[in-house]
Design a protein around this motif. Structure first.
Motif, PDB file in Angstrom:
ATOM      1  N   LEU A   1       0.836  -1.200   0.000  1.00 18.48           N
ATOM      2  CA  LEU A   1       0.000   0.000   0.000  1.00 18.48           C
ATOM      3  C   LEU A   1       0.871   1.250   0.000  1.00 18.48           C
ATOM      4  CD1 LEU A   1      -2.767   1.391   0.280  1.00 18.48           C
ATOM      5  CD2 LEU A   1      -2.500   1.166   2.756  1.00 18.48           C
ATOM      6  N   ASP A   2       1.918   1.249   0.823  1.00 13.04           N
ATOM      7  CA  ASP A   2       2.810   2.415   0.876  1.00 13.04           C
ATOM      8  C   ASP A   2       3.479   2.661  -0.471  1.00 13.04           C
ATOM      9  OD1 ASP A   2       2.249   2.930   3.522  1.00 13.04           O
ATOM     10  OD2 ASP A   2       3.927   1.732   4.274  1.00 13.04           O
ATOM     11  N   THR A   3       3.887   1.593  -1.139  1.00  9.18           N
ATOM     12  CA  THR A   3       4.523   1.728  -2.453  1.00  9.18           C
ATOM     13  C   THR A   3       3.554   2.360  -3.447  1.00  9.18           C
ATOM     14  OG1 THR A   3       5.856  -0.244  -2.027  1.00  9.18           O
ATOM     15  CG2 THR A   3       5.639   0.454  -4.325  1.00  9.18           C
ATOM     16  N   ARG A   4       2.314   1.892  -3.436  1.00 12.56           N
ATOM     17  CA  ARG A   4       1.310   2.432  -4.380  1.00 12.56           C
ATOM     18  C   ARG A   4       0.999   3.895  -4.072  1.00 12.56           C
ATOM     19  NH1 ARG A   4      -1.471  -2.701  -3.305  1.00 12.56           N
ATOM     20  NH2 ARG A   4      -2.947  -1.492  -2.120  1.00 12.56           N
ATOM     21  N   ILE A   5       0.938   4.239  -2.791  1.00  7.99           N
ATOM     22  CA  ILE A   5       0.637   5.625  -2.407  1.00  7.99           C
ATOM     23  C   ILE A   5       1.770   6.551  -2.834  1.00  7.99           C
ATOM     24  CG2 ILE A   5       0.385   7.162  -0.415  1.00  7.99           C
ATOM     25  CD1 ILE A   5      -1.261   4.900   0.907  1.00  7.99           C
ATOM     26  N   ILE A   6       3.003   6.151  -2.565  1.00  6.06           N
ATOM     27  CA  ILE A   6       4.155   6.981  -2.956  1.00  6.06           C
ATOM     28  C   ILE A   6       4.205   7.131  -4.476  1.00  6.06           C
ATOM     29  CG2 ILE A   6       6.681   7.029  -3.032  1.00  6.06           C
ATOM     30  CD1 ILE A   6       6.588   5.707  -0.217  1.00  6.06           C
ATOM     31  N   PHE A   7       3.959   6.026  -5.179  1.00  2.88           N
ATOM     32  CA  PHE A   7       3.950   6.071  -6.640  1.00  2.88           C
ATOM     33  C   PHE A   7       2.914   7.082  -7.130  1.00  2.88           C
ATOM     34  CE2 PHE A   7       2.717   4.745 -10.848  1.00  2.88           C
ATOM     35  CZ  PHE A   7       3.888   4.301 -11.441  1.00  2.88           C
ATOM     36  N   LEU A   8       1.708   6.989  -6.577  1.00  2.00           N
ATOM     37  CA  LEU A   8       0.625   7.886  -6.996  1.00  2.00           C
ATOM     38  C   LEU A   8       0.936   9.338  -6.635  1.00  2.00           C
ATOM     39  CD1 LEU A   8      -2.070   8.000  -8.383  1.00  2.00           C
ATOM     40  CD2 LEU A   8      -3.165   7.431  -6.236  1.00  2.00           C
ATOM     41  N   GLN A   9       1.561   9.583  -5.498  1.00  2.00           N
ATOM     42  CA  GLN A   9       1.946  10.951  -5.136  1.00  2.00           C
ATOM     43  C   GLN A   9       2.966  11.509  -6.123  1.00  2.00           C
ATOM     44  OE1 GLN A   9       3.180  10.298  -1.096  1.00  2.00           O
ATOM     45  NE2 GLN A   9       1.139  10.749  -0.258  1.00  2.00           N
ATOM     46  N   ASN A  10       3.873  10.679  -6.578  1.00  2.00           N
ATOM     47  CA  ASN A  10       4.845  11.125  -7.581  1.00  2.00           C
ATOM     48  C   ASN A  10       4.173  11.418  -8.919  1.00  2.00           C
ATOM     49  OD1 ASN A  10       7.079  11.022  -5.872  1.00  2.00           O
ATOM     50  ND2 ASN A  10       7.457   8.872  -6.322  1.00  2.00           N
ATOM     51  N   ILE A  11       3.172  10.645  -9.262  1.00  2.00           N
ATOM     52  CA  ILE A  11       2.431  10.895 -10.509  1.00  2.00           C
ATOM     53  C   ILE A  11       1.660  12.210 -10.390  1.00  2.00           C
ATOM     54  CG2 ILE A  11       0.557  10.033 -11.982  1.00  2.00           C
ATOM     55  CD1 ILE A  11       3.252   8.530 -12.272  1.00  2.00           C
ATOM     56  N   ILE A  12       1.121  12.486  -9.216  1.00  2.00           N
ATOM     57  CA  ILE A  12       0.423  13.764  -8.998  1.00  2.00           C
ATOM     58  C   ILE A  12       1.390  14.929  -9.182  1.00  2.00           C
ATOM     59  CG2 ILE A  12      -0.723  15.188  -7.245  1.00  2.00           C
ATOM     60  CD1 ILE A  12      -2.018  12.585  -6.189  1.00  2.00           C
ATOM     61  N   LYS A  13       2.608  14.787  -8.667  1.00  2.00           N
ATOM     62  CA  LYS A  13       3.617  15.840  -8.847  1.00  2.00           C
ATOM     63  C   LYS A  13       3.964  16.017 -10.321  1.00  2.00           C
ATOM     64  CE  LYS A  13       5.732  15.201  -4.329  1.00  2.00           C
ATOM     65  NZ  LYS A  13       6.908  14.695  -3.598  1.00  2.00           N
ATOM     66  N   GLU A  14       4.035  14.906 -11.036  1.00  4.11           N
ATOM     67  CA  GLU A  14       4.328  14.979 -12.478  1.00  4.11           C
ATOM     68  C   GLU A  14       3.196  15.704 -13.212  1.00  4.11           C
ATOM     69  OE1 GLU A  14       6.730  14.326 -15.813  1.00  4.11           O
ATOM     70  OE2 GLU A  14       7.180  13.998 -13.701  1.00  4.11           O
ATOM     71  N   ALA A  15       1.956  15.422 -12.831  1.00  3.08           N
ATOM     72  CA  ALA A  15       0.820  16.110 -13.444  1.00  3.08           C
ATOM     73  C   ALA A  15       0.854  17.605 -13.100  1.00  3.08           C
ATOM     74  CB  ALA A  15      -0.492  15.486 -12.973  1.00  3.08           C
ATOM     75  N   ALA A  16       1.304  17.949 -11.903  1.00  3.32           N
ATOM     76  CA  ALA A  16       1.406  19.348 -11.516  1.00  3.32           C
ATOM     77  C   ALA A  16       2.464  20.072 -12.351  1.00  3.32           C
ATOM     78  CB  ALA A  16       1.745  19.455 -10.026  1.00  3.32           C
ATOM     79  N   ARG A  17       3.538  19.375 -12.711  1.00  3.52           N
ATOM     80  CA  ARG A  17       4.572  19.980 -13.561  1.00  3.52           C
ATOM     81  C   ARG A  17       3.988  20.436 -14.892  1.00  3.52           C
ATOM     82  NH1 ARG A  17       9.004  16.214 -15.162  1.00  3.52           N
ATOM     83  NH2 ARG A  17       9.582  17.990 -16.436  1.00  3.52           N
ATOM     84  N   PHE A  18       3.021  19.685 -15.391  1.00  2.00           N
ATOM     85  CA  PHE A  18       2.416  20.015 -16.691  1.00  2.00           C
ATOM     86  C   PHE A  18       1.084  20.745 -16.527  1.00  2.00           C
ATOM     87  CE2 PHE A  18       5.442  16.715 -17.603  1.00  2.00           C
ATOM     88  CZ  PHE A  18       6.035  17.163 -18.761  1.00  2.00           C
ATOM     89  N   LYS A  19       0.795  21.198 -15.301  1.00  2.00           N
ATOM     90  CA  LYS A  19      -0.375  22.018 -15.007  1.00  2.00           C
ATOM     91  C   LYS A  19      -1.682  21.368 -15.473  1.00  2.00           C
ATOM     92  CE  LYS A  19       2.489  26.056 -15.189  1.00  2.00           C
ATOM     93  NZ  LYS A  19       2.997  27.112 -16.012  1.00  2.00           N
ATOM     94  N   LYS A  20      -1.803  20.082 -15.160  1.00  2.00           N
ATOM     95  CA  LYS A  20      -3.009  19.328 -15.521  1.00  2.00           C
ATOM     96  C   LYS A  20      -3.921  19.294 -14.295  1.00  2.00           C
ATOM     97  CE  LYS A  20      -1.583  17.478 -19.573  1.00  2.00           C
ATOM     98  NZ  LYS A  20      -2.346  17.120 -20.736  1.00  2.00           N
ATOM     99  N   ARG A  21      -4.654  20.400 -14.071  1.00  2.16           N
ATOM    100  CA  ARG A  21      -5.465  20.529 -12.870  1.00  2.16           C
ATOM    101  C   ARG A  21      -6.570  19.490 -12.778  1.00  2.16           C
ATOM    102  NH1 ARG A  21      -5.134  26.057 -14.498  1.00  2.16           N
ATOM    103  NH2 ARG A  21      -7.217  25.778 -15.345  1.00  2.16           N
ATOM    104  N   VAL A  22      -7.239  19.194 -13.882  1.00  2.00           N
ATOM    105  CA  VAL A  22      -8.331  18.213 -13.868  1.00  2.00           C
ATOM    106  C   VAL A  22      -7.772  16.829 -13.534  1.00  2.00           C
ATOM    107  CG1 VAL A  22     -10.096  17.098 -15.279  1.00  2.00           C
ATOM    108  CG2 VAL A  22      -9.720  19.548 -15.486  1.00  2.00           C
ATOM    109  N   LEU A  23      -6.623  16.484 -14.140  1.00  2.00           N
ATOM    110  CA  LEU A  23      -5.999  15.192 -13.869  1.00  2.00           C
ATOM    111  C   LEU A  23      -5.552  15.105 -12.412  1.00  2.00           C
ATOM    112  CD1 LEU A  23      -4.873  12.464 -14.744  1.00  2.00           C
ATOM    113  CD2 LEU A  23      -2.809  13.635 -15.506  1.00  2.00           C
ATOM    114  N   ILE A  24      -5.003  16.205 -11.886  1.00  2.00           N
ATOM    115  CA  ILE A  24      -4.561  16.215 -10.487  1.00  2.00           C
ATOM    116  C   ILE A  24      -5.738  15.925  -9.562  1.00  2.00           C
ATOM    117  CG2 ILE A  24      -3.665  17.684  -8.632  1.00  2.00           C
ATOM    118  CD1 ILE A  24      -1.985  19.104 -10.821  1.00  2.00           C
TER     119      ILE A  24
END
Length: 166
Positions: A120-143
């Motif tokens: 569970l921790d691995t999946r949560i950290i992975f998803l948090q990193n994907i959220i940061k990646e989406a923030a880099r590209f300013k994808k508010r709806v995806l975030i």
């Protein structure tokens, strides 16, 4: 008895043994492609029925046919972790590629996110990193959708942990 299993047999591999077997008068001219009965063609022409019992710990079997030893728990855990990390790294690359694409077609991203492996921790950290990646590209709806997905993962984990025994 125990010594003979550890000493290689010095007998020749050619079936022409004394006593007439394989001799010239038996109708076999010896030209059968260089392979004789009882030899394993794919594994270098060695004996297949344990004719040479001293051929190592495997009883003369090729590495493919040798019974595998079970790995230790720590080795197995490390191997599973490495396999999970490899799959997750490939998923991260594919998801990042999808995030960079223009548009709001996020179905493939969520399909890939469901394939994340690990705890569970691995999946949560992975998803948090994907959220940061989406923030880099300013994808508010995806975030926003990714955060909802994160809440859903937490909710599922809590429901599984709090199930009562009937």
């Amino acid at each position: 008895d125990s010594l003979e299993n550890h000493v290689p047999d010095a007998r020749p591999r050619h079936p022409a043994a004394p006593g007439g077997e394989g001799a010239e008068g038996d109708g076999d001219d010896g030209d059968d492609g260089g392979h004789h009965a009882g030899e394993d063609v794919e594994n270098g022409g060695g004996a297949t029925d344990g004719e040479f019992p001293g051929a190592g710990d495997s009883g003369g079997l090729s590495p493919e046919l040798r019974p595998q030893r079970y790995p230790s728990p720590s080795t197995l855990k490390r191997q599973i972790h490495n396999d999970c990390m490899e799959v997750n790294n490939q998923l991260r690359a594919l998801i990042t590629k999808e995030i960079r694409k223009p548009g709001r077609h996020y179905e493939k991203i969520f399909h890939l996110l469901k394939q994340i492996q690990g705890t569970l921790d691995t999946r949560i950290i992975f998803l948090q990193n994907i959220i940061k990646e989406a923030a880099r590209f300013k994808k508010r709806v995806l975030i926003e959708q990714l955060r909802n997905f994160l809440v859903e993962i937490h909710h599922r984990a809590n429901n599984m942990n709090h199930m009562s025994v009937l």
